[in-house]
Design a protein around this motif. Sequence first.
Motif, PDB file in Angstrom:
ATOM      1  N   GLY A  88       0.815  -1.134  -0.055  1.00 35.54           N
ATOM      2  CA  GLY A  88       0.097  -0.136   0.072  1.00 35.54           C
ATOM      3  C   GLY A  88       0.903   1.128   0.018  1.00 35.54           C
ATOM      4  N   ASP A  89       2.201   1.192   0.446  1.00 35.78           N
ATOM      5  CA  ASP A  89       3.054   2.514   0.305  1.00 35.78           C
ATOM      6  C   ASP A  89       3.190   2.844  -1.242  1.00 35.78           C
ATOM      7  OD1 ASP A  89       3.297   2.228   3.155  1.00 35.78           O
ATOM      8  OD2 ASP A  89       5.159   1.058   3.048  1.00 35.78           O
ATOM      9  N   THR A  90       3.568   4.098  -1.336  1.00 34.67           N
ATOM     10  CA  THR A  90       3.775   4.718  -2.620  1.00 34.67           C
ATOM     11  C   THR A  90       5.134   5.233  -2.638  1.00 34.67           C
ATOM     12  OG1 THR A  90       2.598   6.798  -2.014  1.00 34.67           O
ATOM     13  CG2 THR A  90       1.208   5.109  -3.001  1.00 34.67           C
ATOM     14  N   LEU A  91       5.736   5.265  -3.826  1.00 34.51           N
ATOM     15  CA  LEU A  91       6.997   5.768  -4.331  1.00 34.51           C
ATOM     16  C   LEU A  91       6.816   6.603  -5.436  1.00 34.51           C
ATOM     17  CD1 LEU A  91       9.101   2.567  -3.623  1.00 34.51           C
ATOM     18  CD2 LEU A  91       9.109   4.540  -1.918  1.00 34.51           C
ATOM     19  N   GLY A  92       7.400   7.605  -5.618  1.00 32.44           N
ATOM     20  CA  GLY A  92       7.755   8.525  -6.319  1.00 32.44           C
ATOM     21  C   GLY A  92       8.882   8.370  -7.323  1.00 32.44           C
ATOM     22  N   TYR A  93       9.032   8.982  -8.563  1.00 29.15           N
ATOM     23  CA  TYR A  93       9.986   9.040  -9.246  1.00 29.15           C
ATOM     24  C   TYR A  93      10.012  10.145 -10.271  1.00 29.15           C
ATOM     25  CZ  TYR A  93       7.427   6.732 -13.028  1.00 29.15           C
ATOM     26  OH  TYR A  93       6.318   6.388 -13.707  1.00 29.15           O
ATOM     27  N   ASP A  94      11.375  10.267 -10.732  1.00 31.68           N
ATOM     28  CA  ASP A  94      11.188  11.135 -12.097  1.00 31.68           C
ATOM     29  C   ASP A  94      11.700  10.350 -13.219  1.00 31.68           C
ATOM     30  OD1 ASP A  94      11.422  13.922 -10.927  1.00 31.68           O
ATOM     31  OD2 ASP A  94      13.205  13.172 -10.014  1.00 31.68           O
ATOM     32  N   TYR A  95      12.319   9.422 -12.900  1.00 29.18           N
ATOM     33  CA  TYR A  95      12.709   8.157 -13.914  1.00 29.18           C
ATOM     34  C   TYR A  95      12.523   6.828 -13.556  1.00 29.18           C
ATOM     35  CZ  TYR A  95      14.505  11.894 -17.268  1.00 29.18           C
ATOM     36  OH  TYR A  95      14.424  12.914 -17.930  1.00 29.18           O
ATOM     37  N   LEU A  96      11.963   5.842 -14.141  1.00 27.99           N
ATOM     38  CA  LEU A  96      12.014   4.444 -13.725  1.00 27.99           C
ATOM     39  C   LEU A  96      12.448   3.425 -14.540  1.00 27.99           C
ATOM     40  CD1 LEU A  96       8.608   2.798 -12.282  1.00 27.99           C
ATOM     41  CD2 LEU A  96       9.787   2.017 -14.345  1.00 27.99           C
ATOM     42  N   VAL A  97      13.384   2.403 -14.072  1.00 28.86           N
ATOM     43  CA  VAL A  97      14.000   1.501 -14.631  1.00 28.86           C
ATOM     44  C   VAL A  97      13.187   0.274 -14.571  1.00 28.86           C
ATOM     45  CG1 VAL A  97      15.947   0.157 -15.223  1.00 28.86           C
ATOM     46  CG2 VAL A  97      16.167   2.645 -14.703  1.00 28.86           C
ATOM     47  N   TYR A  98      12.571  -0.338 -15.499  1.00 32.55           N
ATOM     48  CA  TYR A  98      11.925  -1.451 -15.489  1.00 32.55           C
ATOM     49  C   TYR A  98      12.685  -2.757 -15.744  1.00 32.55           C
ATOM     50  CZ  TYR A  98       7.327  -4.482 -16.009  1.00 32.55           C
ATOM     51  OH  TYR A  98       6.593  -5.370 -16.169  1.00 32.55           O
ATOM     52  N   ALA A  99      13.080  -3.496 -14.494  1.00 35.00           N
ATOM     53  CA  ALA A  99      13.877  -4.795 -14.598  1.00 35.00           C
ATOM     54  C   ALA A  99      13.470  -5.525 -13.907  1.00 35.00           C
ATOM     55  CB  ALA A  99      15.407  -4.125 -14.087  1.00 35.00           C
ATOM     56  N   VAL A 100      11.973  -6.138 -13.952  1.00 32.73           N
ATOM     57  CA  VAL A 100      11.474  -7.051 -13.245  1.00 32.73           C
ATOM     58  C   VAL A 100      11.721  -8.608 -13.633  1.00 32.73           C
ATOM     59  CG1 VAL A 100       9.444  -5.496 -12.974  1.00 32.73           C
ATOM     60  CG2 VAL A 100       9.390  -7.298 -14.959  1.00 32.73           C
ATOM     61  N   GLY A 101      12.414  -8.655 -14.558  1.00 33.28           N
ATOM     62  CA  GLY A 101      13.155 -10.013 -14.922  1.00 33.28           C
ATOM     63  C   GLY A 101      11.961 -11.175 -15.463  1.00 33.28           C
ATOM     64  N   SER A 102      11.935 -12.442 -15.046  1.00 34.95           N
ATOM     65  CA  SER A 102      11.170 -13.437 -15.710  1.00 34.95           C
ATOM     66  C   SER A 102      10.923 -14.263 -14.443  1.00 34.95           C
ATOM     67  CB  SER A 102      11.881 -14.039 -16.884  1.00 34.95           C
ATOM     68  OG  SER A 102      12.936 -14.538 -16.635  1.00 34.95           O
ATOM     69  N   GLY A 103       9.976 -15.299 -14.825  1.00 39.11           N
ATOM     70  CA  GLY A 103       9.783 -16.341 -14.026  1.00 39.11           C
ATOM     71  C   GLY A 103       9.242 -17.695 -14.494  1.00 39.11           C
ATOM     72  N   SER A 104       8.740 -18.413 -13.993  1.00 42.79           N
ATOM     73  CA  SER A 104       8.101 -19.797 -14.571  1.00 42.79           C
ATOM     74  C   SER A 104       7.070 -19.422 -15.144  1.00 42.79           C
ATOM     75  CB  SER A 104       7.889 -20.750 -13.424  1.00 42.79           C
ATOM     76  OG  SER A 104       9.270 -20.952 -12.588  1.00 42.79           O
ATOM     77  N   ALA A 105       6.826 -20.439 -16.178  1.00 41.90           N
ATOM     78  CA  ALA A 105       5.609 -20.405 -16.959  1.00 41.90           C
ATOM     79  C   ALA A 105       4.880 -21.720 -16.871  1.00 41.90           C
ATOM     80  CB  ALA A 105       5.775 -19.950 -18.561  1.00 41.90           C
ATOM     81  N   LEU A 106       3.922 -21.916 -16.118  1.00 43.26           N
ATOM     82  CA  LEU A 106       3.261 -23.322 -15.859  1.00 43.26           C
ATOM     83  C   LEU A 106       1.950 -23.283 -16.645  1.00 43.26           C
ATOM     84  CD1 LEU A 106       4.300 -23.374 -12.092  1.00 43.26           C
ATOM     85  CD2 LEU A 106       5.101 -24.821 -13.901  1.00 43.26           C
ATOM     86  N   GLN A 107       1.591 -23.501 -17.757  1.00 43.49           N
ATOM     87  CA  GLN A 107       0.489 -23.305 -18.645  1.00 43.49           C
ATOM     88  C   GLN A 107      -0.119 -24.865 -18.982  1.00 43.49           C
ATOM     89  OE1 GLN A 107       2.008 -20.907 -21.721  1.00 43.49           O
ATOM     90  NE2 GLN A 107       1.591 -19.018 -20.738  1.00 43.49           N
ATOM     91  N   VAL A 108       0.688 -25.828 -18.811  1.00 46.58           N
ATOM     92  CA  VAL A 108       0.109 -27.222 -19.083  1.00 46.58           C
ATOM     93  C   VAL A 108      -0.810 -27.623 -17.818  1.00 46.58           C
ATOM     94  CG1 VAL A 108       0.731 -29.722 -19.334  1.00 46.58           C
ATOM     95  CG2 VAL A 108       1.995 -27.666 -20.481  1.00 46.58           C
ATOM     96  N   PRO A 109      -2.065 -28.334 -18.232  1.00 48.68           N
ATOM     97  CA  PRO A 109      -2.684 -28.824 -16.973  1.00 48.68           C
ATOM     98  C   PRO A 109      -2.082 -29.529 -15.908  1.00 48.68           C
ATOM     99  CG  PRO A 109      -4.086 -29.015 -19.155  1.00 48.68           C
ATOM    100  CD  PRO A 109      -2.569 -28.732 -19.477  1.00 48.68           C
ATOM    101  N   GLY A 110      -2.178 -29.294 -14.926  1.00 49.32           N
ATOM    102  CA  GLY A 110      -1.653 -29.850 -13.582  1.00 49.32           C
ATOM    103  C   GLY A 110      -0.136 -29.615 -13.195  1.00 49.32           C
ATOM    104  N   ALA A 111       0.399 -28.681 -14.268  1.00 51.48           N
ATOM    105  CA  ALA A 111       1.783 -28.367 -13.797  1.00 51.48           C
ATOM    106  C   ALA A 111       1.791 -27.421 -12.668  1.00 51.48           C
ATOM    107  CB  ALA A 111       2.386 -27.454 -15.131  1.00 51.48           C
ATOM    108  N   ALA A 112       0.922 -26.497 -12.657  1.00 50.13           N
ATOM    109  CA  ALA A 112       0.883 -25.439 -11.313  1.00 50.13           C
ATOM    110  C   ALA A 112       0.844 -26.368 -10.267  1.00 50.13           C
ATOM    111  CB  ALA A 112      -0.163 -24.608 -11.416  1.00 50.13           C
ATOM    112  N   GLU A 113       0.100 -27.407 -10.016  1.00 47.76           N
ATOM    113  CA  GLU A 113      -0.465 -28.172  -8.892  1.00 47.76           C
ATOM    114  C   GLU A 113       0.592 -29.074  -8.481  1.00 47.76           C
ATOM    115  OE1 GLU A 113      -4.113 -26.831 -10.791  1.00 47.76           O
ATOM    116  OE2 GLU A 113      -2.614 -27.985 -11.415  1.00 47.76           O
ATOM    117  N   PHE A 114       1.208 -29.785  -9.360  1.00 49.02           N
ATOM    118  CA  PHE A 114       1.885 -30.938  -9.101  1.00 49.02           C
ATOM    119  C   PHE A 114       3.441 -30.906  -9.697  1.00 49.02           C
ATOM    120  CE2 PHE A 114      -2.397 -32.483 -10.219  1.00 49.02           C
ATOM    121  CZ  PHE A 114      -2.788 -32.884  -8.878  1.00 49.02           C
ATOM    122  N   ALA A 115       3.799 -29.824 -10.543  1.00 48.74           N
ATOM    123  CA  ALA A 115       5.242 -29.790 -10.573  1.00 48.74           C
ATOM    124  C   ALA A 115       6.042 -28.640  -9.842  1.00 48.74           C
ATOM    125  CB  ALA A 115       5.290 -29.351 -12.278  1.00 48.74           C
TER     126      ALA A 115
END
Length: 385
Positions: A88-115
């Motif tokens: 809920g906190d806020t931060l201001g900026y004059d410029y922003l660098v968007y470097a959020v990276g990547s993560g897993s992609a679990l799109q096959v049925p059952g992958a999110a639950e069992f893999a």
Amino acid sequence: MNTAVLVIGGGYSGVMAANRLTKRDDVTVTLVNPRPDFVERIRLHQLVGGSHNPVHDYRNVLAGRVRLVVGSVARIDAARRGVTLESGDTLGYDYLVYAVGSGSALQVPGAAEFAYPIADLEEAERLKPVVAAARTVTVVGAGPSGLEVAAELAELGRTVTLVCGGVLGPYLHPRGRRSVARRLAKLGVRIVEDQQVTAVTPDAVRLGDGRELPGEVTVWTAGFGVPDLAARSGLRTDADGRLLTDETLTSVDDERIVAAGDAAAPSGLPYRMGCQSAVQLGPQAAETVLSRIAGEQPKPADVGFAGQCLSLGRRAGIFQFASKHDTANRFHLGGRPGALLKELVCRSTVQQLAYEARNPGKRDRWSKDGERRKLLRAEAVEVRL
């Protein structure tokens, strides 16, 4: 008057960007990251195998002038130049660098639950005790992460099956691929090629040809996705959710937002995901911001590749050499020398972050790729046609 720059994401590209921004004394840099420590993502398979701790105190890799805020960004408000954290906190900026990276992609049925994915620290920590108690493991995905996890666990005595959606190590040259296959065979890894996983159950994976491969644990390394923060915030992205930018890494929607790393799509043609591109894009994103602060025209980003290095257990590895524009060639270094070189790369990457923290902008050792300009021109012609 100080300029406030906010960096979202404390991975390789975010840390490099934050450190480079300290070149100017009149820039205030804040780094927002979900956890209080830096994680060597390229060593997560070693955490699972118990051979290395990939966690570092940010004080070892981040410039002292950079303020660290532990938290996750829920939304970017480009119009007001601010972000709202999940707290809920806020931060201001004059410029922003968007470097959020990547993560897993679990799109096959059952992958999110069992893999069990292995794209971040928490996922690797969750997997570690599970594989420690298992005898049989199925690894889905034969890219760098899949190859390294399969070899690491096989060397520890697990019975490992590696499922490839296409060929083994799709980036590798055929000669390098044969070298990896021989190493995996020596470790007892069973390789299943040209098979898509269509479903995951608690004790098996189902293949496209209808077969089921039993296994106590399924490790998921097939593909990566990026956070949806940009799209959620009303910024334009490519089909995979990466922030669309021009060649200076500037958002096509807002010149005060600059992207770096896995979540950036310059000209809709993103670079290969990984630390090799991230440690180059981070400083260049920072240079774009610094140029704008100075009232200068930013330069286009320029990234060059050396190849791909993999550990194949603790006693062997491979460095697949490539052209600067990221095409594998016939040369590779395998075996024990390959393992030593991979370890050197891992150590030197952290050292590179630390060097940039102490000496921002003093050294850029990467050779650049001259082919991207040709590709961009060809793409432009294709679009006009």
